[in-house]
Scaffold this motif. Structure first.
Motif, PDB file in Angstrom:
ATOM      1  N   GLU A 294      -8.711   7.080   5.138  1.00 40.57           N
ATOM      2  CA  GLU A 294      -9.883   7.530   5.781  1.00 40.57           C
ATOM      3  C   GLU A 294     -11.017   7.698   4.791  1.00 40.57           C
ATOM      4  O   GLU A 294     -12.387   7.630   5.322  1.00 40.57           O
ATOM      5  N   LYS A 295     -10.703   8.137   3.597  1.00 39.47           N
ATOM      6  CA  LYS A 295     -11.607   8.036   2.577  1.00 39.47           C
ATOM      7  C   LYS A 295     -12.007   6.796   1.874  1.00 39.47           C
ATOM      8  O   LYS A 295     -12.675   6.894   0.781  1.00 39.47           O
ATOM      9  N   GLY A 296     -11.504   5.809   2.289  1.00 39.04           N
ATOM     10  CA  GLY A 296     -11.808   4.345   1.937  1.00 39.04           C
ATOM     11  C   GLY A 296     -11.226   3.965   0.387  1.00 39.04           C
ATOM     12  O   GLY A 296     -11.709   3.276  -0.217  1.00 39.04           O
ATOM     13  N   GLN A 297     -10.199   4.808   0.341  1.00 42.64           N
ATOM     14  CA  GLN A 297      -9.276   4.673  -0.926  1.00 42.64           C
ATOM     15  C   GLN A 297      -8.192   3.631  -0.732  1.00 42.64           C
ATOM     16  O   GLN A 297      -7.204   3.528  -1.209  1.00 42.64           O
ATOM     17  N   GLY A 298      -8.216   2.905   0.515  1.00 46.46           N
ATOM     18  CA  GLY A 298      -7.134   1.996   0.890  1.00 46.46           C
ATOM     19  C   GLY A 298      -7.149   0.697   0.458  1.00 46.46           C
ATOM     20  O   GLY A 298      -6.790  -0.258   1.462  1.00 46.46           O
ATOM     21  N   ALA A 299      -8.011   0.257  -0.251  1.00 46.39           N
ATOM     22  CA  ALA A 299      -8.228  -1.217  -0.554  1.00 46.39           C
ATOM     23  C   ALA A 299      -6.840  -1.998  -1.042  1.00 46.39           C
ATOM     24  O   ALA A 299      -6.643  -2.854  -0.426  1.00 46.39           O
ATOM     25  N   GLN A 344       6.485  16.752  -6.119  1.00 50.47           N
ATOM     26  CA  GLN A 344       6.719  15.395  -5.590  1.00 50.47           C
ATOM     27  C   GLN A 344       5.819  14.220  -5.934  1.00 50.47           C
ATOM     28  O   GLN A 344       4.762  14.717  -6.175  1.00 50.47           O
ATOM     29  N   GLU A 345       6.112  13.329  -6.124  1.00 46.88           N
ATOM     30  CA  GLU A 345       5.444  12.132  -6.457  1.00 46.88           C
ATOM     31  C   GLU A 345       5.814  10.960  -5.574  1.00 46.88           C
ATOM     32  O   GLU A 345       6.888  10.399  -5.558  1.00 46.88           O
ATOM     33  N   PRO A 346       4.660  10.699  -4.609  1.00 46.07           N
ATOM     34  CA  PRO A 346       4.884   9.554  -3.825  1.00 46.07           C
ATOM     35  C   PRO A 346       5.145   7.980  -4.500  1.00 46.07           C
ATOM     36  O   PRO A 346       4.677   8.159  -5.545  1.00 46.07           O
ATOM     37  N   GLN A 347       6.008   7.443  -3.837  1.00 47.13           N
ATOM     38  CA  GLN A 347       6.584   6.305  -4.440  1.00 47.13           C
ATOM     39  C   GLN A 347       6.285   5.026  -3.578  1.00 47.13           C
ATOM     40  O   GLN A 347       5.958   5.222  -2.410  1.00 47.13           O
ATOM     41  N   LEU A 348       6.452   4.001  -4.385  1.00 41.67           N
ATOM     42  CA  LEU A 348       5.960   2.351  -3.803  1.00 41.67           C
ATOM     43  C   LEU A 348       7.304   1.617  -4.052  1.00 41.67           C
ATOM     44  O   LEU A 348       7.612   1.371  -5.283  1.00 41.67           O
ATOM     45  N   SER A 349       7.736   1.017  -3.064  1.00 41.72           N
ATOM     46  CA  SER A 349       8.970   0.058  -3.293  1.00 41.72           C
ATOM     47  C   SER A 349       8.585  -1.247  -2.409  1.00 41.72           C
ATOM     48  O   SER A 349       7.969  -1.133  -1.313  1.00 41.72           O
ATOM     49  N   CYS A 350       9.419  -2.355  -2.869  1.00 39.63           N
ATOM     50  CA  CYS A 350       9.026  -3.642  -2.259  1.00 39.63           C
ATOM     51  C   CYS A 350      10.286  -4.523  -2.474  1.00 39.63           C
ATOM     52  O   CYS A 350      11.214  -4.432  -3.392  1.00 39.63           O
ATOM     53  N   ASN A 351      10.239  -5.630  -1.781  1.00 41.68           N
ATOM     54  CA  ASN A 351      11.426  -6.813  -2.016  1.00 41.68           C
ATOM     55  C   ASN A 351      10.809  -7.557  -2.980  1.00 41.68           C
ATOM     56  O   ASN A 351      11.823  -8.450  -3.562  1.00 41.68           O
ATOM     57  N   GLU A 352       9.590  -7.705  -3.230  1.00 37.76           N
ATOM     58  CA  GLU A 352       9.107  -8.649  -4.269  1.00 37.76           C
ATOM     59  C   GLU A 352       7.960  -8.077  -5.048  1.00 37.76           C
ATOM     60  O   GLU A 352       7.109  -7.219  -4.533  1.00 37.76           O
ATOM     61  N   ARG A 353       7.955  -8.247  -6.493  1.00 35.49           N
ATOM     62  CA  ARG A 353       6.822  -7.512  -7.162  1.00 35.49           C
ATOM     63  C   ARG A 353       5.687  -8.181  -7.029  1.00 35.49           C
ATOM     64  O   ARG A 353       5.637  -9.386  -6.703  1.00 35.49           O
ATOM     65  N   PHE A 354       4.664  -7.417  -7.019  1.00 37.83           N
ATOM     66  CA  PHE A 354       3.154  -7.861  -7.078  1.00 37.83           C
ATOM     67  C   PHE A 354       2.278  -7.034  -8.054  1.00 37.83           C
ATOM     68  O   PHE A 354       2.662  -6.181  -8.463  1.00 37.83           O
ATOM     69  N   ASP A 355       0.979  -7.469  -8.175  1.00 36.23           N
ATOM     70  CA  ASP A 355       0.001  -6.618  -8.665  1.00 36.23           C
ATOM     71  C   ASP A 355      -0.320  -5.678  -7.796  1.00 36.23           C
ATOM     72  O   ASP A 355      -1.197  -6.054  -6.686  1.00 36.23           O
ATOM     73  N   VAL A 356      -0.245  -4.272  -7.816  1.00 32.93           N
ATOM     74  CA  VAL A 356      -0.714  -3.424  -7.079  1.00 32.93           C
ATOM     75  C   VAL A 356      -1.990  -3.148  -7.011  1.00 32.93           C
ATOM     76  O   VAL A 356      -2.638  -2.789  -6.084  1.00 32.93           O
ATOM     77  N   TYR A 357      -2.747  -3.699  -8.048  1.00 32.19           N
ATOM     78  CA  TYR A 357      -4.309  -3.500  -7.918  1.00 32.19           C
ATOM     79  C   TYR A 357      -4.944  -4.689  -7.557  1.00 32.19           C
ATOM     80  O   TYR A 357      -6.246  -4.676  -7.363  1.00 32.19           O
ATOM     81  N   MET A 358      -4.335  -5.638  -7.279  1.00 38.59           N
ATOM     82  CA  MET A 358      -4.944  -6.921  -6.775  1.00 38.59           C
ATOM     83  C   MET A 358      -4.496  -7.117  -5.200  1.00 38.59           C
ATOM     84  O   MET A 358      -5.338  -7.921  -4.680  1.00 38.59           O
ATOM     85  N   LYS A 359      -3.544  -6.892  -4.940  1.00 37.02           N
ATOM     86  CA  LYS A 359      -2.825  -6.954  -3.575  1.00 37.02           C
ATOM     87  C   LYS A 359      -3.757  -6.260  -2.395  1.00 37.02           C
ATOM     88  O   LYS A 359      -3.375  -4.857  -2.468  1.00 37.02           O
ATOM     89  N   PRO A 360      -4.465  -6.768  -1.649  1.00 39.59           N
ATOM     90  CA  PRO A 360      -5.163  -5.948  -0.581  1.00 39.59           C
ATOM     91  C   PRO A 360      -4.229  -5.481   0.473  1.00 39.59           C
ATOM     92  O   PRO A 360      -3.086  -5.870   0.797  1.00 39.59           O
TER      93      PRO A 360
END
Length: 363
Positions: A294-299, A344-360
């Motif tokens: 909602e705050k536009g931080q979801g790019a 608590q610290e939210p986590q991010l996981s995936c099936n293939e690694r990627f650049d978290v700051y480049m992937k939309p």
């Protein structure tokens, strides 16, 4: 003996109670009648002696490898399963999980163009008994989510409720524990283990299909059993941690993409609190996730993860400074030495690694 039948409407596999002559589908609400096997016509999977036979009964018993069914549409679709469990009138009761489910549904419809009919909602407030978040209904919902998915489809699995851990004896877990979700009836029917979640909604994903899981529960860091976990520090620097099982078991997809945001690390707990909204109880992780959008931080995925952690960290600091209403998810730890905070610290996981700051980011 367990018997599964395919729904006569949407073909979802349904568990048939012993002796039942009909069953109602939790997904499309179609009623499938079961014929007496002694008078049943030939299976549609076998050569038929007559093409005109149709008595309204379903004799399409579930088979491990049914023949392919032609797709009804070539267009990509969006589907979501949203689960919120409050465990009302039990010692495990939570206040914010159904609020989480309602907020997530609103966001998917109004921000990401999901249709009402594409969302399967499971909460205790549902009047349909097949949409109560029991273990069986959650299993059927996971089956429905991935059934028939094809390239271009976007799937969402959101869960807000209790999470836990149990000892793993197969050698698949680096820390020796399986992560679990706790259905409404977990005390009698048992929990849903990460291995099952992975095999149900991760491994079946074909190329071109994207799944996002948003899990607001304790011990949920690797609850989808995905191969890679993003380790990020407070300055936003990150590296991918390899969580592929020592046993060599495959935990990836069948060519698709699976990404999970979870409420905390495997050894942490997630808060159910009014401290973030200041109005009503919510899961801290769900609130922080929606607020980031909602705050536009979801790019990008990195911007969302950073925003979520910042929101929870700020709230924790406010609680330490001035106190506040915090309730728990199963084993909530109140930490901070002489103060009280959200550990608590939210986590991010995936099936293939990627650049978290480049992937939309997109749903």
């Amino acid at each position: 003996m367990l018997m599964l039948v395919n729904c006569s409407g949407c073909h979802t596999a349904l568990q048939l109670p012993r002796g039942a002559t009909s069953i109602r589908c939790a997904v499309c609400h179609a009623i499938t009648r079961i014929a007496d096997p002694r008078s049943a016509p030939p299976s549609p999977y076998l050569p038929a002696t007559s093409s005109s036979y149709n008595n309204g009964y379903n004799n399409n018993y579930y088979q491990p490898h049914p023949p392919p069914v032609p797709a009804t549409s070539n267009h990509s679709q969006k589907k979501a399963v949203i689960i919120g469990i409050s465990y009302r009138n039990t010692k495990n009761e939570l206040n914010g999980c159904i609020n989480d489910a309602k907020c997530m549904k609103y966001m998917l419809i109004n921000r990401f163009n999901f249709t009402e009919s594409s969302i399967l909602m499971l909460t205790e407030e549902e009047t349909d008994p097949y949409r109560i978040p029991t273990k069986h209904n959650i299993r059927m919902a996971m089956f429905w989510l991935v059934k028939g998915c094809k390239s271009g489809d976007s799937l969402v699995f959101h869960y807000s409720g209790h999470g836990a851990q149990q000892r793993n004896y197969t050698g698949d877990e680096i820390d020796g524990f399986d992560e679990t979700l706790c259905p409404l009836d977990f005390e009698t029917q048992g929990m849903i283990v990460d291995n099952e979640i992975n095999s149900s909604i991760v491994r079946p994903l074909p190329a071109g299909v994207k799944l996002h899981a948003i899990i607001d529960a304790c011990h949920s860091g690797t609850v989808l059993d995905l191969p890679y976990l993003c380790r990020m520090d407070r300055n936003g620097r990150y590296s991918w941690e390899d969580h592929r099982p020592p046993s060599g078991a495959w935990k990836g997809t069948s060519g698709g993409e699976a990404i999970s945001f979870s409420g905390c690390d495997d050894n942490q707990t997630s808060a159910d609190t009014a401290a973030l909204s200041k109005v009503t109880s919510t899961g801290a992780m769900t609130y922080a996730f929606i607020q980031a959008i909602e705050k536009g931080q979801g790019a990008t995925y990195g911007s969302i993860l950073n925003a979520m952690r910042s929101t929870i960290r700020k709230t924790s600091e406010e609680l330490v400074a001035g106190g506040g209403p915090v309730t728990t998810l199963l084993t909530m730890l109140l930490t901070g030495g002489s103060g009280v905070g959200l550990r608590q610290e939210p986590q991010l996981s995936c099936n293939e690694r990627f650049d978290v700051y480049m992937k939309p980011f997109s749903l």
